[in-house]
Scaffold this motif. Structure first.
Motif, mmCIF file in Angstrom:
data_model
loop_
_atom_site.group_PDB
_atom_site.id
_atom_site.type_symbol
_atom_site.label_atom_id
_atom_site.label_comp_id
_atom_site.label_asym_id
_atom_site.label_seq_id
_atom_site.Cartn_x
_atom_site.Cartn_y
_atom_site.Cartn_z
ATOM 1 N N LYS A 16 0.817 -1.205 0.000
ATOM 2 C CA LYS A 16 0.000 0.000 0.000
ATOM 3 C C LYS A 16 0.859 1.266 0.000
ATOM 4 O O LYS A 16 0.490 2.278 -0.530
ATOM 5 N N GLY A 17 2.010 1.213 0.624
ATOM 6 C CA GLY A 17 2.911 2.354 0.689
ATOM 7 C C GLY A 17 4.317 1.858 0.936
ATOM 8 O O GLY A 17 4.556 0.668 1.148
ATOM 9 N N PRO A 18 5.294 2.766 0.908
ATOM 10 C CA PRO A 18 6.689 2.339 1.081
ATOM 11 C C PRO A 18 6.943 1.634 2.412
ATOM 12 O O PRO A 18 7.725 0.693 2.476
ATOM 13 N N ASP A 19 6.298 2.073 3.466
ATOM 14 C CA ASP A 19 6.549 1.453 4.764
ATOM 15 C C ASP A 19 5.836 0.110 4.927
ATOM 16 O O ASP A 19 6.012 -0.569 5.924
ATOM 17 N N ASP A 20 5.030 -0.304 3.930
ATOM 18 C CA ASP A 20 4.424 -1.640 3.931
ATOM 19 C C ASP A 20 5.241 -2.631 3.105
ATOM 20 O O ASP A 20 4.927 -3.814 3.073
ATOM 21 N N ASP A 21 6.276 -2.138 2.418
ATOM 22 C CA ASP A 21 7.096 -2.977 1.551
ATOM 23 C C ASP A 21 8.340 -3.431 2.311
ATOM 24 O O ASP A 21 9.217 -2.627 2.613
#
Length: 99
Positions: A79-84
């Motif tokens: 969903k966003g960079p911090d979810d990757d």
């Protein structure tokens, strides 16, 4: 009042004409698509009514390319960079290298 009736007839005619034109050839019922276009153009009210009752395809209203069973399967995207997790590992590595 006559202006509103005229606009309603025009809107109905344009809707039916657009619907006939965008319907795939093999999905029109009872007559060939080209003949349906001629009928709707020459007889705006009756032709549109005939198209909706006798010529319009039955079944799902969504175009074939949008049906769920024909879509290619997709993996769950972050969903966003911090979810990757890969991004977070790379970020952690870069922060440690800077110190």
């Amino acid at each position: 009042m006559p202006l509103l009736v005229g606009l309603a007839i025009l809107a109905f005619w344009l809707y039916c004409l657009f619907d006939v034109i965008t319907t795939p050839d093999e999905e029109s019922r009872n007559l060939p698509k080209l003949l349906w276009v001629v009928i709707v153009v020459l007889m705006p009210i009756a032709g549109g009514a005939f198209w909706l009752l006798l010529g319009r395809p039955t079944g799902p209203t969504a175009p074939r390319s949008l049906l769920a069973e024909e879509r290619p399967p997709r993996g769950e995207a972050p969903k966003g960079p911090d979810d990757d997790p890969d991004f977070l590992k790379d970020l952690d590595r870069r922060l440690r290298d800077d110190d």
